[in-house]
Design a protein around this motif. Sequence first.
Motif, mmCIF file in Angstrom:
data_model
loop_
_atom_site.group_PDB
_atom_site.id
_atom_site.type_symbol
_atom_site.label_atom_id
_atom_site.label_comp_id
_atom_site.label_asym_id
_atom_site.label_seq_id
_atom_site.Cartn_x
_atom_site.Cartn_y
_atom_site.Cartn_z
ATOM 1 N N ALA A 4 0.827 -1.205 0.000
ATOM 2 C CA ALA A 4 0.000 0.000 0.000
ATOM 3 C C ALA A 4 0.862 1.257 0.000
ATOM 4 O O ALA A 4 0.581 2.224 -0.720
ATOM 5 C CB ALA A 4 -0.933 -0.006 1.209
ATOM 6 N N ALA A 5 1.932 1.257 0.801
ATOM 7 C CA ALA A 5 2.824 2.425 0.866
ATOM 8 C C ALA A 5 3.516 2.650 -0.473
ATOM 9 O O ALA A 5 3.681 3.796 -0.919
ATOM 10 C CB ALA A 5 3.854 2.225 1.969
ATOM 11 N N ALA A 13 -16.012 -2.654 -5.995
ATOM 12 C CA ALA A 13 -17.244 -1.893 -6.181
ATOM 13 C C ALA A 13 -17.807 -1.400 -4.852
ATOM 14 O O ALA A 13 -18.409 -0.317 -4.783
ATOM 15 C CB ALA A 13 -18.272 -2.747 -6.913
ATOM 16 N N ALA A 14 -17.596 -2.187 -3.803
ATOM 17 C CA ALA A 14 -18.096 -1.792 -2.483
ATOM 18 C C ALA A 14 -17.262 -0.674 -1.871
ATOM 19 O O ALA A 14 -17.767 0.112 -1.062
ATOM 20 C CB ALA A 14 -18.109 -2.998 -1.549
ATOM 21 N N ARG A 15 -16.015 -0.595 -2.270
ATOM 22 C CA ARG A 15 -15.097 0.346 -1.625
ATOM 23 C C ARG A 15 -14.854 1.620 -2.421
ATOM 24 O O ARG A 15 -14.657 2.698 -1.828
ATOM 25 C CB ARG A 15 -13.759 -0.368 -1.373
ATOM 26 C CG ARG A 15 -12.748 0.461 -0.620
ATOM 27 C CD ARG A 15 -11.501 -0.351 -0.324
ATOM 28 N NE ARG A 15 -10.434 0.499 0.168
ATOM 29 C CZ ARG A 15 -9.171 0.121 0.272
ATOM 30 N NH1 ARG A 15 -8.814 -1.130 -0.053
ATOM 31 N NH2 ARG A 15 -8.240 0.948 0.720
ATOM 32 N N PHE A 16 -14.868 1.516 -3.756
ATOM 33 C CA PHE A 16 -14.518 2.659 -4.594
ATOM 34 C C PHE A 16 -15.667 3.014 -5.536
ATOM 35 O O PHE A 16 -16.338 2.129 -6.068
ATOM 36 C CB PHE A 16 -13.262 2.354 -5.421
ATOM 37 C CG PHE A 16 -12.051 2.022 -4.592
ATOM 38 C CD1 PHE A 16 -11.342 3.022 -3.937
ATOM 39 C CD2 PHE A 16 -11.621 0.711 -4.458
ATOM 40 C CE1 PHE A 16 -10.228 2.722 -3.168
ATOM 41 C CE2 PHE A 16 -10.514 0.396 -3.697
ATOM 42 C CZ PHE A 16 -9.819 1.400 -3.043
ATOM 43 N N ALA A 17 -15.863 4.310 -5.760
ATOM 44 C CA ALA A 17 -16.958 4.771 -6.615
ATOM 45 C C ALA A 17 -16.841 4.215 -8.034
ATOM 46 O O ALA A 17 -17.855 3.956 -8.691
ATOM 47 C CB ALA A 17 -16.984 6.302 -6.638
ATOM 48 N N GLY A 75 -5.761 -4.620 2.534
ATOM 49 C CA GLY A 75 -4.523 -4.066 3.068
ATOM 50 C C GLY A 75 -3.568 -3.510 2.046
ATOM 51 O O GLY A 75 -2.737 -2.652 2.380
ATOM 52 N N SER A 76 -3.664 -3.958 0.801
ATOM 53 C CA SER A 76 -2.675 -3.570 -0.209
ATOM 54 C C SER A 76 -3.093 -2.375 -1.059
ATOM 55 O O SER A 76 -2.246 -1.702 -1.647
ATOM 56 C CB SER A 76 -2.395 -4.756 -1.151
ATOM 57 O OG SER A 76 -1.899 -5.874 -0.449
ATOM 58 N N ILE A 77 -4.397 -2.131 -1.164
ATOM 59 C CA ILE A 77 -4.888 -1.042 -2.013
ATOM 60 C C ILE A 77 -5.159 0.189 -1.157
ATOM 61 O O ILE A 77 -6.019 0.154 -0.271
ATOM 62 C CB ILE A 77 -6.172 -1.449 -2.750
ATOM 63 C CG1 ILE A 77 -5.975 -2.759 -3.512
ATOM 64 C CG2 ILE A 77 -6.591 -0.340 -3.716
ATOM 65 C CD1 ILE A 77 -7.244 -3.288 -4.158
ATOM 66 N N PRO A 78 -4.456 1.288 -1.401
ATOM 67 C CA PRO A 78 -4.666 2.487 -0.585
ATOM 68 C C PRO A 78 -5.944 3.230 -0.963
ATOM 69 O O PRO A 78 -6.557 2.957 -1.999
ATOM 70 C CB PRO A 78 -3.420 3.329 -0.881
ATOM 71 C CG PRO A 78 -2.997 2.906 -2.251
ATOM 72 C CD PRO A 78 -3.364 1.457 -2.373
ATOM 73 N N GLU A 79 -6.322 4.154 -0.129
ATOM 74 C CA GLU A 79 -7.566 4.897 -0.342
ATOM 75 C C GLU A 79 -7.547 5.711 -1.634
ATOM 76 O O GLU A 79 -8.588 5.996 -2.202
ATOM 77 C CB GLU A 79 -7.847 5.805 0.859
ATOM 78 C CG GLU A 79 -8.227 5.043 2.110
ATOM 79 C CD GLU A 79 -9.434 4.145 1.901
ATOM 80 O OE1 GLU A 79 -10.391 4.568 1.231
ATOM 81 O OE2 GLU A 79 -9.422 3.008 2.409
ATOM 82 N N ALA A 118 -6.717 4.903 -4.531
ATOM 83 C CA ALA A 118 -6.812 4.105 -5.743
ATOM 84 C C ALA A 118 -8.025 4.487 -6.574
ATOM 85 O O ALA A 118 -9.110 4.749 -6.046
ATOM 86 C CB ALA A 118 -6.872 2.620 -5.392
ATOM 87 N N THR A 119 -7.834 4.508 -7.885
ATOM 88 C CA THR A 119 -8.922 4.733 -8.836
ATOM 89 C C THR A 119 -8.717 3.791 -10.008
ATOM 90 O O THR A 119 -7.658 3.168 -10.156
ATOM 91 C CB THR A 119 -8.927 6.177 -9.375
ATOM 92 O OG1 THR A 119 -7.765 6.374 -10.204
ATOM 93 C CG2 THR A 119 -8.915 7.203 -8.244
ATOM 94 N N ALA A 120 -9.711 3.707 -10.865
ATOM 95 C CA ALA A 120 -9.580 2.870 -12.053
ATOM 96 C C ALA A 120 -8.516 3.410 -12.995
ATOM 97 O O ALA A 120 -7.975 2.664 -13.819
ATOM 98 C CB ALA A 120 -10.927 2.776 -12.771
ATOM 99 N N ALA A 121 -8.202 4.700 -12.860
ATOM 100 C CA ALA A 121 -7.198 5.300 -13.737
ATOM 101 C C ALA A 121 -5.773 5.042 -13.265
ATOM 102 O O ALA A 121 -4.850 4.999 -14.076
ATOM 103 C CB ALA A 121 -7.438 6.806 -13.837
ATOM 104 N N ASN A 122 -5.573 4.861 -11.949
ATOM 105 C CA ASN A 122 -4.200 4.722 -11.454
ATOM 106 C C ASN A 122 -3.884 3.333 -10.885
ATOM 107 O O ASN A 122 -2.791 3.112 -10.384
ATOM 108 C CB ASN A 122 -3.882 5.798 -10.409
ATOM 109 C CG ASN A 122 -4.675 5.670 -9.121
ATOM 110 O OD1 ASN A 122 -5.253 4.626 -8.817
ATOM 111 N ND2 ASN A 122 -4.709 6.750 -8.333
ATOM 112 N N THR A 123 -4.846 2.403 -10.977
ATOM 113 C CA THR A 123 -4.640 1.087 -10.364
ATOM 114 C C THR A 123 -5.187 -0.027 -11.240
ATOM 115 O O THR A 123 -6.299 0.073 -11.769
ATOM 116 C CB THR A 123 -5.327 1.012 -8.990
ATOM 117 O OG1 THR A 123 -4.860 2.087 -8.164
ATOM 118 C CG2 THR A 123 -5.027 -0.310 -8.300
#
Length: 247
Positions: free
Chosen positions: A108-109, A191-195, A147-151, A153-158
Motif C-alpha cells: 500500500a505504501a 465496487a463496495a469500496r470505490f466509486a 490491506g494492499s490497495i490504498p484509499e 486508488a482509482t480505475a485510472a491509477n490502479t
Amino acid sequence: MAPRKLAAGNWKMNGTLASLAEIDQLLADHPRPGCDVLICPPATLVHALAGRVEGKIAVGGQDCHAKTSGAHTGDIAAAQLRDAGASHVILGHSERRTDHGETDADVAAKSVAAYEAGLVAVICVGETEAQRDAGETLDVISTQLAGSIPEGATAANTVIAYEPVWAIGTGRTPTSEQIAEVHALIRDRLAARFADGADFALLYGGSVKPGNAAEIFAIPHVNGALVGGASLRAADFGPIISALSAA
C-alpha cells in the motif's frame, strides 16, 4: 467507463539489451493491437525500452520503494522509474512478498508512492497452494485487497492482478470456475469500496500461454493478463495479445 483490456508482460530478472529485439518483432507483428500492451522489463532496460517503443506500448517497472529518495542502496524510487520512461509499476508480486517479506502495508505504501510519481500501480494478490487446499482463498484475497490497495486508488491509477502463487511458472492453471470465483470477489470488493470499482482492470496471471489465453479471457471480470515467461518472446506473447484483442 468499461475496464480497459491490458496484456502485461513481466520479464522478471530476465533480459539484456539484445532481448529488446523481441519487442521490435512484437510491434512489427501487432502494430495496432486491440488492447493495451505493457512490458515490465528489469530496471536496467526501462529507459532503453521506453525510447525504443516511442509510446506504442507502455513500459513499467517491477517494483519501487515507498520513499522518494534516500539511503536505500539497490532500491529504485517511483519518480526514477517515471523519469526513465515508465508509466506503470508492478507492486506486491508474490515473488516480492515471499522473497523479500513484503506485507500488505508495504504494498500500500509503495502504491501511494507510485501514484505521487504519476505511475499506474499494478497491485498483485494471490493465495499459496496450502491456502487454496485449506479453502482459505477468498479470505486471503479479501485481506490482501483490503490491506494492499490504498484509499487513493482509482480505475485510472490502479490495475489489480490475481496470481495464484501455485500457478506461477508451474504450468498449472486454476479452472475457469476458480478464476471466475476470485475475479467476481475482487470486483465486488472494489465496487463496495470505490466509486469507480466496476471500472478497475482485473488481470489474471499464472501460466498464461497461447494455448489457454482465449479460454481465460472469456471468463467474466477477466480484463487481461499479467504474463511471465510467455512474454519474453514475441512468438509466445503475440498470440496472447491477439486472443485478448478478440475477446
